[in-house]
Motif scaffolding. Sequence first.
Motif, PDB file in Angstrom:
ATOM      1  N   LEU A 378       0.830  -1.203   0.000  1.00 32.39           N
ATOM      2  CA  LEU A 378       0.000   0.000   0.000  1.00 32.39           C
ATOM      3  C   LEU A 378       0.866   1.255   0.000  1.00 32.39           C
ATOM      4  CD1 LEU A 378      -2.975  -0.921   2.347  1.00 32.39           C
ATOM      5  CD2 LEU A 378      -2.504  -1.586  -0.009  1.00 32.39           C
ATOM      6  N   ALA A 379       0.231   2.376  -0.301  1.00 34.42           N
ATOM      7  CA  ALA A 379       0.958   3.641  -0.478  1.00 34.42           C
ATOM      8  C   ALA A 379       1.477   4.169   0.855  1.00 34.42           C
ATOM      9  CB  ALA A 379       0.042   4.672  -1.127  1.00 34.42           C
ATOM     10  N   GLU A 380       2.623   4.814   0.822  1.00 32.75           N
ATOM     11  CA  GLU A 380       3.164   5.468   2.008  1.00 32.75           C
ATOM     12  C   GLU A 380       2.378   6.744   2.290  1.00 32.75           C
ATOM     13  OE1 GLU A 380       5.628   4.574   4.162  1.00 32.75           O
ATOM     14  OE2 GLU A 380       5.593   2.643   3.119  1.00 32.75           O
ATOM     15  N   PRO A 381       2.206   7.111   3.560  1.00 34.55           N
ATOM     16  CA  PRO A 381       1.413   8.307   3.877  1.00 34.55           C
ATOM     17  C   PRO A 381       2.134   9.598   3.504  1.00 34.55           C
ATOM     18  CG  PRO A 381       2.406   7.403   5.866  1.00 34.55           C
ATOM     19  CD  PRO A 381       2.690   6.424   4.765  1.00 34.55           C
ATOM     20  N   SER A 382       1.340  10.598   3.185  1.00 35.80           N
ATOM     21  CA  SER A 382       1.849  11.947   2.960  1.00 35.80           C
ATOM     22  C   SER A 382       0.862  12.929   3.573  1.00 35.80           C
ATOM     23  CB  SER A 382       2.033  12.219   1.463  1.00 35.80           C
ATOM     24  OG  SER A 382       0.808  12.070   0.763  1.00 35.80           O
ATOM     25  N   ARG A 383       1.270  14.169   3.705  1.00 32.19           N
ATOM     26  CA  ARG A 383       0.433  15.146   4.408  1.00 32.19           C
ATOM     27  C   ARG A 383      -0.850  15.439   3.630  1.00 32.19           C
ATOM     28  NH1 ARG A 383       0.256  19.994   1.934  1.00 32.19           N
ATOM     29  NH2 ARG A 383       1.991  20.647   0.600  1.00 32.19           N
ATOM     30  N   PRO A 384      -1.896  15.953   4.309  1.00 38.86           N
ATOM     31  CA  PRO A 384      -3.111  16.373   3.612  1.00 38.86           C
ATOM     32  C   PRO A 384      -2.873  17.658   2.828  1.00 38.86           C
ATOM     33  CG  PRO A 384      -3.273  16.934   5.923  1.00 38.86           C
ATOM     34  CD  PRO A 384      -2.006  16.148   5.773  1.00 38.86           C
ATOM     35  N   PRO A 385      -3.754  17.968   1.886  1.00 39.48           N
ATOM     36  CA  PRO A 385      -3.525  19.143   1.034  1.00 39.48           C
ATOM     37  C   PRO A 385      -3.978  20.443   1.690  1.00 39.48           C
ATOM     38  CG  PRO A 385      -5.551  18.070   0.382  1.00 39.48           C
ATOM     39  CD  PRO A 385      -4.960  17.211   1.471  1.00 39.48           C
ATOM     40  N   GLU A 386      -3.408  21.522   1.236  1.00 36.32           N
ATOM     41  CA  GLU A 386      -3.945  22.846   1.529  1.00 36.32           C
ATOM     42  C   GLU A 386      -5.154  23.074   0.616  1.00 36.32           C
ATOM     43  OE1 GLU A 386      -2.683  25.118   3.931  1.00 36.32           O
ATOM     44  OE2 GLU A 386      -1.791  23.189   4.467  1.00 36.32           O
ATOM     45  N   PRO A 387      -6.083  23.975   0.972  1.00 39.51           N
ATOM     46  CA  PRO A 387      -7.244  24.216   0.099  1.00 39.51           C
ATOM     47  C   PRO A 387      -6.818  24.644  -1.299  1.00 39.51           C
ATOM     48  CG  PRO A 387      -7.585  25.223   2.254  1.00 39.51           C
ATOM     49  CD  PRO A 387      -6.155  24.769   2.221  1.00 39.51           C
ATOM     50  N   GLY A 388      -7.249  23.889  -2.295  1.00 32.80           N
ATOM     51  CA  GLY A 388      -6.953  24.241  -3.680  1.00 32.80           C
ATOM     52  C   GLY A 388      -5.507  24.086  -4.073  1.00 32.80           C
ATOM     53  N   GLU A 389      -4.735  23.347  -3.296  1.00 31.76           N
ATOM     54  CA  GLU A 389      -3.297  23.235  -3.549  1.00 31.76           C
ATOM     55  C   GLU A 389      -2.985  22.722  -4.961  1.00 31.76           C
ATOM     56  OE1 GLU A 389       0.601  20.860  -1.741  1.00 31.76           O
ATOM     57  OE2 GLU A 389      -1.224  21.060  -0.533  1.00 31.76           O
ATOM     58  N   HIS A 390      -3.848  21.863  -5.492  1.00 23.56           N
ATOM     59  CA  HIS A 390      -3.571  21.247  -6.788  1.00 23.56           C
ATOM     60  C   HIS A 390      -4.546  21.712  -7.871  1.00 23.56           C
ATOM     61  CE1 HIS A 390      -2.057  18.454  -3.626  1.00 23.56           C
ATOM     62  NE2 HIS A 390      -0.972  18.504  -4.403  1.00 23.56           N
ATOM     63  N   ASN A 391      -5.164  22.885  -7.662  1.00 24.73           N
ATOM     64  CA  ASN A 391      -6.123  23.404  -8.639  1.00 24.73           C
ATOM     65  C   ASN A 391      -5.524  23.487 -10.050  1.00 24.73           C
ATOM     66  OD1 ASN A 391      -8.189  23.660  -6.843  1.00 24.73           O
ATOM     67  ND2 ASN A 391      -8.275  25.896  -6.863  1.00 24.73           N
ATOM     68  N   GLU A 392      -4.380  24.106 -10.146  1.00 19.36           N
ATOM     69  CA  GLU A 392      -3.804  24.362 -11.466  1.00 19.36           C
ATOM     70  C   GLU A 392      -3.548  23.061 -12.221  1.00 19.36           C
ATOM     71  OE1 GLU A 392       0.064  26.625 -13.486  1.00 19.36           O
ATOM     72  OE2 GLU A 392      -0.477  27.005 -11.395  1.00 19.36           O
ATOM     73  N   ARG A 393      -2.889  22.112 -11.559  1.00 19.81           N
ATOM     74  CA  ARG A 393      -2.558  20.859 -12.243  1.00 19.81           C
ATOM     75  C   ARG A 393      -3.799  20.047 -12.577  1.00 19.81           C
ATOM     76  NH1 ARG A 393      -2.037  15.564 -10.759  1.00 19.81           N
ATOM     77  NH2 ARG A 393      -2.135  15.951  -8.510  1.00 19.81           N
ATOM     78  N   LEU A 394      -4.707  19.885 -11.608  1.00 16.58           N
ATOM     79  CA  LEU A 394      -5.843  18.997 -11.815  1.00 16.58           C
ATOM     80  C   LEU A 394      -6.870  19.579 -12.785  1.00 16.58           C
ATOM     81  CD1 LEU A 394      -6.298  17.660  -8.182  1.00 16.58           C
ATOM     82  CD2 LEU A 394      -5.472  16.396 -10.167  1.00 16.58           C
ATOM     83  N   TYR A 395      -7.142  20.872 -12.692  1.00 15.24           N
ATOM     84  CA  TYR A 395      -8.105  21.456 -13.624  1.00 15.24           C
ATOM     85  C   TYR A 395      -7.552  21.451 -15.052  1.00 15.24           C
ATOM     86  CZ  TYR A 395     -11.634  22.951 -10.269  1.00 15.24           C
ATOM     87  OH  TYR A 395     -12.650  22.963  -9.342  1.00 15.24           O
ATOM     88  N   ALA A 396      -6.247  21.594 -15.180  1.00 13.24           N
ATOM     89  CA  ALA A 396      -5.655  21.503 -16.518  1.00 13.24           C
ATOM     90  C   ALA A 396      -5.703  20.070 -17.038  1.00 13.24           C
ATOM     91  CB  ALA A 396      -4.214  22.005 -16.484  1.00 13.24           C
ATOM     92  N   GLU A 397      -5.365  19.121 -16.164  1.00 13.43           N
ATOM     93  CA  GLU A 397      -5.271  17.724 -16.574  1.00 13.43           C
ATOM     94  C   GLU A 397      -6.638  17.087 -16.811  1.00 13.43           C
ATOM     95  OE1 GLU A 397      -3.551  13.573 -14.621  1.00 13.43           O
ATOM     96  OE2 GLU A 397      -2.712  15.510 -14.001  1.00 13.43           O
ATOM     97  N   LEU A 398      -7.608  17.396 -15.968  1.00 14.41           N
ATOM     98  CA  LEU A 398      -8.902  16.728 -16.031  1.00 14.41           C
ATOM     99  C   LEU A 398      -9.937  17.496 -16.857  1.00 14.41           C
ATOM    100  CD1 LEU A 398      -9.235  15.518 -12.325  1.00 14.41           C
ATOM    101  CD2 LEU A 398      -8.175  14.363 -14.260  1.00 14.41           C
ATOM    102  N   CYS A 399      -9.841  18.826 -16.860  1.00 18.75           N
ATOM    103  CA  CYS A 399     -10.857  19.635 -17.535  1.00 18.75           C
ATOM    104  C   CYS A 399     -10.310  20.424 -18.720  1.00 18.75           C
ATOM    105  CB  CYS A 399     -11.507  20.606 -16.544  1.00 18.75           C
ATOM    106  SG  CYS A 399     -12.223  19.816 -15.091  1.00 18.75           S
ATOM    107  N   GLY A 400      -9.005  20.460 -18.861  1.00 18.92           N
ATOM    108  CA  GLY A 400      -8.415  21.226 -19.954  1.00 18.92           C
ATOM    109  C   GLY A 400      -8.434  22.719 -19.742  1.00 18.92           C
ATOM    110  N   TYR A 401      -8.575  23.173 -18.493  1.00 19.94           N
ATOM    111  CA  TYR A 401      -8.629  24.606 -18.227  1.00 19.94           C
ATOM    112  C   TYR A 401      -7.210  25.177 -18.179  1.00 19.94           C
ATOM    113  CZ  TYR A 401     -13.445  23.678 -16.689  1.00 19.94           C
ATOM    114  OH  TYR A 401     -14.756  23.284 -16.619  1.00 19.94           O
ATOM    115  N   GLY A 402      -6.988  26.241 -18.912  1.00 20.10           N
ATOM    116  CA  GLY A 402      -5.708  26.934 -18.890  1.00 20.10           C
ATOM    117  C   GLY A 402      -5.694  28.044 -17.875  1.00 20.10           C
ATOM    118  N   PRO A 403      -4.585  28.761 -17.764  1.00 19.60           N
ATOM    119  CA  PRO A 403      -4.457  29.831 -16.769  1.00 19.60           C
ATOM    120  C   PRO A 403      -5.533  30.897 -16.880  1.00 19.60           C
ATOM    121  CG  PRO A 403      -2.317  29.289 -17.714  1.00 19.60           C
ATOM    122  CD  PRO A 403      -3.329  28.534 -18.504  1.00 19.60           C
TER     123      PRO A 403
END
Length: 415
Positions: A378-403
């Motif tokens: 199983l995966a090793e633990p890592s810290r929880p995210p800050e609010p919206g920490e991965h907005n830029e990457r995930l919205y670009a990757e999953l929805c195709g939204y640019g800056p």
Amino acid sequence: MPPPLQGLRALDLTDPLGYLCGRLLVDLGVEVIKVEPPGGDAGRQLAPCYRDLSGRECGLFWYATNAGKCGLTLALEHPTAPRVLGALAGRVDFVLESFPPDSPAARLVADRVAAHPTLIHTSVTPFGDRPPGRALRADDLVLWAMGGPMYLCGDEDRPPTRVPLWQAFCHAGAEAGVGTLLAHLARGRSGRGQHVVVNAQAAMVWTLMNAQAFPIFHGDSPRRNGVFVGSRGVRRRMIFACADGFVSLLLLGKQGAPPTLALMRWMEECGMLPGWLREWPWAEWEPGWAMEMSPEVQAEMVRIEEVVEAFLRTKTKGEIYRDGMRRRMLVAPVATVEDVTRDPQLAAREYFRPLTDETLGRTLRFPGPFARLSATPLAEPSRPPEPGEHNERLYAELCGYGPRELAMLARDGVI
């Protein structure tokens, strides 16, 4: 080897009632995307709290149950949210939520999931999605009461008690994790998703163990007896004091006599077995468990328990547990938090893992994966995210939204 579910994604829109479901999927290798309102989830403030380097207080329950997730923000009440949520739902394998079944947010999620027949949609609810429970709300305390455990916990002459720190939420989240995985197994065979609905009250019923059957088999229910157990006319000690705390021990006769005889032999070796107890007919004597004791048998039971506790008070929890295991006794220490952190079994399993968190400026000793799998760790633990920490990457990757589009969504309060 990668974790068993690596390559799958989940949208996690749960509140504290369902956080743990997503955390279990994280352990299995799923990329779990925690969706919060802009500014963060209110569950981040559940006590007890810690302070990060900036002095901000954050809840430990949030930290523990959202570790390893990615962070995304989305205002579900915004008119643009349905379009954004629909785009996200089309790129994931699981959608987890714990909205009230009749709420606009629950209907929005159901509508977006319906467009993707292979999705597994897990709803964690207080009382299920059918009337009348679907209209009811509950916090952790209400679930402890309505699920039954509070009826049994505490002393008979005092108000009932509950296990602290959001344990009902953990039971609901764990049940949701199991249901989600079963639906995923079925999807592998049928190619179809399912709607998994968890009733947190029903999840709490599992904690009652054999108390569920008492009304059917014995015409009565166990009582709230503190350190004692039993139902009508039965009062047997199950928690005994020892030199440095308490241990759990049940004295049994007849079929359960061997562990009790092992305890008697230990007491005799230590010179603490009274003469009247040396020839006690354990193989024939049974003081009762569910059926009513006579006053004479109850008096015998109390006398034996007093002698046993006097012996146990001369030993530490560690001594009692080690000797008890060697002698094949039915005994267990009542563990404190410190005991758990020093538990040799957990140490042997390497359960606690180092987790470096730059937001805290320290490395934590953190609970690791819930299981050890040889072929697919199983995966090793890592810290929880800050609010919206991965907005830029995930919205670009999953929805195709640019800056530019992300900036517009942020300006309009959508993310």
